[in-house]
Design a protein around this motif. Structure first.
Motif, PDB file in Angstrom:
ATOM      1  N   UNK A  13       3.948  -5.213  17.077  1.00  0.00           N
ATOM      2  CA  UNK A  13       3.324  -4.490  15.829  1.00  0.00           C
ATOM      3  C   UNK A  13       2.325  -4.195  16.807  1.00  0.00           C
ATOM      4  N   UNK A  14       2.373  -2.980  17.273  1.00  0.00           N
ATOM      5  CA  UNK A  14       1.328  -2.517  18.241  1.00  0.00           C
ATOM      6  C   UNK A  14       0.979   0.011  17.471  1.00  0.00           C
ATOM      7  N   UNK A  15       1.829  -0.068  16.457  1.00  0.00           N
ATOM      8  CA  UNK A  15       0.778   1.244  16.034  1.00  0.00           C
ATOM      9  C   UNK A  15       1.254   1.868  14.820  1.00  0.00           C
ATOM     10  N   UNK A  16       0.682   2.434  13.407  1.00  0.00           N
ATOM     11  CA  UNK A  16       0.256   2.472  12.396  1.00  0.00           C
ATOM     12  C   UNK A  16       1.667   2.805  11.443  1.00  0.00           C
ATOM     13  N   UNK A  17       2.106   3.684  12.560  1.00  0.00           N
ATOM     14  CA  UNK A  17       3.483   4.798  12.595  1.00  0.00           C
ATOM     15  C   UNK A  17       5.250   3.045  12.243  1.00  0.00           C
ATOM     16  N   UNK A  18       4.556   2.227  12.626  1.00  0.00           N
ATOM     17  CA  UNK A  18       5.630   1.595  12.816  1.00  0.00           C
ATOM     18  C   UNK A  18       5.615   0.628  11.349  1.00  0.00           C
ATOM     19  N   UNK A  19       5.200   1.275  10.338  1.00  0.00           N
ATOM     20  CA  UNK A  19       4.680   0.006   9.621  1.00  0.00           C
ATOM     21  C   UNK A  19       5.756   1.116   8.647  1.00  0.00           C
ATOM     22  N   UNK A  20       6.147   2.319   8.561  1.00  0.00           N
ATOM     23  CA  UNK A  20       7.547   3.431   8.104  1.00  0.00           C
ATOM     24  C   UNK A  20       8.737   3.118   8.148  1.00  0.00           C
ATOM     25  N   UNK A  21       8.715   2.375   9.613  1.00  0.00           N
ATOM     26  CA  UNK A  21       9.605   1.938   9.935  1.00  0.00           C
ATOM     27  C   UNK A  21      10.379   0.874   9.568  1.00  0.00           C
ATOM     28  N   UNK A  22       9.192  -0.814   9.243  1.00  0.00           N
ATOM     29  CA  UNK A  22       9.232  -1.811   8.068  1.00  0.00           C
ATOM     30  C   UNK A  22       9.435  -1.055   7.487  1.00  0.00           C
ATOM     31  N   UNK A  23       8.833  -0.473   6.639  1.00  0.00           N
ATOM     32  CA  UNK A  23       9.234  -0.108   5.278  1.00  0.00           C
ATOM     33  C   UNK A  23      10.953   0.449   4.745  1.00  0.00           C
ATOM     34  N   UNK A  24      10.806   1.579   5.867  1.00  0.00           N
ATOM     35  CA  UNK A  24      12.420   2.085   6.360  1.00  0.00           C
ATOM     36  C   UNK A  24      13.224   0.756   5.748  1.00  0.00           C
ATOM     37  N   UNK A  25      13.200  -0.447   7.389  1.00  0.00           N
ATOM     38  CA  UNK A  25      14.419  -1.351   7.014  1.00  0.00           C
ATOM     39  C   UNK A  25      14.248  -2.251   6.238  1.00  0.00           C
ATOM     40  N   UNK A  26      12.509  -2.833   5.817  1.00  0.00           N
ATOM     41  CA  UNK A  26      12.929  -3.094   4.574  1.00  0.00           C
ATOM     42  C   UNK A  26      14.025  -2.821   3.174  1.00  0.00           C
ATOM     43  N   UNK A  27      14.851  -2.107   3.081  1.00  0.00           N
ATOM     44  CA  UNK A  27      15.097  -0.615   2.136  1.00  0.00           C
ATOM     45  C   UNK A  27      16.666  -2.257   2.029  1.00  0.00           C
ATOM     46  N   UNK A  28      17.138  -2.110   3.499  1.00  0.00           N
ATOM     47  CA  UNK A  28      18.605  -2.328   3.503  1.00  0.00           C
ATOM     48  C   UNK A  28      18.368  -3.913   4.416  1.00  0.00           C
ATOM     49  N   UNK A  29      17.383  -4.988   4.566  1.00  0.00           N
ATOM     50  CA  UNK A  29      17.000  -6.145   4.258  1.00  0.00           C
ATOM     51  C   UNK A  29      15.220  -6.633   4.778  1.00  0.00           C
ATOM     52  N   UNK A  30      15.464  -7.896   4.656  1.00  0.00           N
ATOM     53  CA  UNK A  30      13.520  -8.436   4.737  1.00  0.00           C
ATOM     54  C   UNK A  30      13.598  -8.422   6.037  1.00  0.00           C
ATOM     55  N   UNK A  77      -6.975  -2.720  13.469  1.00  0.00           N
ATOM     56  CA  UNK A  77      -6.907  -1.674  12.115  1.00  0.00           C
ATOM     57  C   UNK A  77      -5.296  -1.798  11.429  1.00  0.00           C
ATOM     58  N   UNK A  78      -4.549  -2.090  12.684  1.00  0.00           N
ATOM     59  CA  UNK A  78      -2.865  -1.823  12.224  1.00  0.00           C
ATOM     60  C   UNK A  78      -3.216  -3.097  10.629  1.00  0.00           C
ATOM     61  N   UNK A  79      -4.073  -4.792  11.635  1.00  0.00           N
ATOM     62  CA  UNK A  79      -4.240  -5.579  10.052  1.00  0.00           C
ATOM     63  C   UNK A  79      -4.571  -5.101   9.263  1.00  0.00           C
ATOM     64  N   UNK A  80      -5.711  -4.625   9.218  1.00  0.00           N
ATOM     65  CA  UNK A  80      -6.093  -3.368   7.459  1.00  0.00           C
ATOM     66  C   UNK A  80      -5.251  -2.389   6.786  1.00  0.00           C
ATOM     67  N   UNK A  81      -4.636  -2.060   8.191  1.00  0.00           N
ATOM     68  CA  UNK A  81      -3.591  -0.819   7.259  1.00  0.00           C
ATOM     69  C   UNK A  81      -2.801  -1.827   6.514  1.00  0.00           C
ATOM     70  N   UNK A  82      -1.640  -3.011   7.192  1.00  0.00           N
ATOM     71  CA  UNK A  82      -1.255  -4.103   6.580  1.00  0.00           C
ATOM     72  C   UNK A  82      -1.297  -4.285   4.807  1.00  0.00           C
ATOM     73  N   UNK A  83      -2.607  -4.826   5.068  1.00  0.00           N
ATOM     74  CA  UNK A  83      -3.277  -5.245   4.233  1.00  0.00           C
ATOM     75  C   UNK A  83      -3.381  -4.776   2.734  1.00  0.00           C
ATOM     76  N   UNK A  84      -3.515  -3.141   3.134  1.00  0.00           N
ATOM     77  CA  UNK A  84      -3.423  -2.089   2.044  1.00  0.00           C
ATOM     78  C   UNK A  84      -1.800  -1.876   1.703  1.00  0.00           C
ATOM     79  N   UNK A  85      -1.482  -1.533   2.853  1.00  0.00           N
ATOM     80  CA  UNK A  85      -0.392  -1.033   2.294  1.00  0.00           C
ATOM     81  C   UNK A  85       0.723  -1.643   1.832  1.00  0.00           C
ATOM     82  N   UNK A  86       0.512  -2.905   1.938  1.00  0.00           N
ATOM     83  CA  UNK A  86       1.514  -4.363   0.985  1.00  0.00           C
ATOM     84  C   UNK A  86       1.052  -4.989  -0.016  1.00  0.00           C
ATOM     85  N   UNK A  87      -0.267  -4.062   0.199  1.00  0.00           N
ATOM     86  CA  UNK A  87      -1.407  -5.143  -1.686  1.00  0.00           C
ATOM     87  C   UNK A  87      -1.892  -6.804  -0.770  1.00  0.00           C
ATOM     88  N   UNK A  88      -1.942  -6.724   0.624  1.00  0.00           N
ATOM     89  CA  UNK A  88      -2.186  -8.803   0.426  1.00  0.00           C
ATOM     90  C   UNK A  88      -3.451  -9.246   1.390  1.00  0.00           C
TER      91      UNK A  88
END
Length: 133
Positions: free
Chosen positions: A29-46, A89-100
């Protein structure tokens, strides 16, 4: 002599030389754009996100135990690896995006765009991977 050989490098058991096959397919996980990819993939699998500090002894121990949880049945799980020191910065965004709230080491499991499970430190090793398949 047997005890001295085992202590000082005599014959080594073949099984101890073989490394356990890992069934974790780490995705860096090396870019902020991957967080959108993770959210999209998570619609069909964990999707798993493992936040790891390479300077922390506890984190190093936990990641080894986490990898040991994986069996062949888990080999297709999506597991993202986040190096906290290089991608703060990605770690901070993970916390913000997923409220953890940030922890290290930390495991988040994302389904339908939200974190449905998170664990930190040694609690990560208690995670039932099959529950999220």
């Amino acid at each position: 002599m047997g005890i001295f050989n085992s202590i000082f490098g005599g014959k080594v058991n073949k099984e101890s030389k073989q490394e356990k096959m890992s069934f974790v397919n780490w995705i860096p996980l090396t870019s902020l754009g991957q967080l959108e990819e993770i959210k999209e993939i998570s619609k069909t699998e964990s999707v798993f996100i493992f936040k790891h500090s390479t300077r922390c002894g506890i984190s190093s121990m936990v990641i080894k135990h986490f990898e040991a949880l994986f069996t062949e049945e888990h080999k297709n799980l999506k597991v993202y690896y986040l190096d906290l020191l290089n991608y703060r910065s990605i770690s901070e965004e993970v916390g913000y995006t997923f409220q953890v709230m940030h922890q290290s080491p930390q495991l988040l499991i994302v389904k339908n765009g939200v974190s449905i499970h998170n664990a930190s430190h040694y609690d990560i090793t208690l995670t039932d991977l099959s529950r999220f398949m």
